[in-house]
Scaffold this motif. Structure first.
Motif: not given
Length: 200
Positions: A188-192
């Motif tokens: 959910e918090d992936s910066i991709t």
């Protein structure tokens, strides 16, 4: 499909012998391709890749190597590799499905409502898109399709999907390429914002 099957480990060869011929061929093909791709990226030999990929189980890499997921359809193999958890799924856009029947069986009332007023072609496109997103999410979860496909909820055009029973939330990326549609599920918090896609 390559003209010859690519190298796999001795343990994987034993699995091939235990599987039905058609399933053994797909198993050998997918694991060989996975080892070949990771060999090209890392510079290690294909058999030196620390991979454990038993049939019917999510593939695992040794600690520190990140996470992988793979999916195949009749003529394509999609491999995902990420430092965080990842799930991927791919299908042909022209795959024959009974969109309304499939949706009623596996999707929520709201998701079924979304396709009620669509043409059969539009309904099929949305149901197939929803399916690959949900299956990618199940693979991110490392769960079983039968128990979880109806638990994952994705609203059309949303960047996230959530699991209504377990509370998981994933970032999803869905795209068409040539004759395929595919989806990638990330933390959910992936910066991709857009995964790097390499085509071979």
């Amino acid at each position: 499909m390559p003209s010859k099957l690519l190298p796999i480990s001795s343990e994987e060869k034993k699995w091939v012998q235990k599987l039905a011929p058609s399933r053994g061929l797909i198993y050998h093909f997918s694991r060989g391709c996975l080892r070949h791709v990771m060999s090209n990226i890392t510079g290690l030999g294909p058999l030196d890749i620390p991979l454990k990929a038993d049939p019917g189980e999510p593939p695992l890499l040794a600690e520190g190597w990140g996470n992988i997921s793979m999916s195949h359809c009749s003529d394509a193999l999609l491999i995902g590799w990420s430092s965080g958890k990842i799930g991927v799924d791919i299908e042909r856009k022209d795959r024959e499905i009974q969109a309304y029947k499939l949706s009623k069986r596996f999707f929520t009332q709201y998701e079924n409502y979304e396709i009620e007023n669509l043409s059969p072609c539009q309904a099929k496109e949305l149901v197939l898109k929803r399916w690959v997103i949900k299956e990618a999410a199940v693979k991110w979860q490392r769960g079983k399709i039968a128990n979880n496909i109806n638990q994952w909820i994705w609203k059309n055009k949303s960047s996230f999907a959530h699991h209504k029973k377990l509370g998981h939330k994933v970032k999803v990326y869905e795209q068409n390429y040539d004759q395929w549609t595919y989806a990638i599920a990330l933390d959910e918090d992936s910066i991709t914002c857009k995964p790097i896609i390499c085509v071979d």
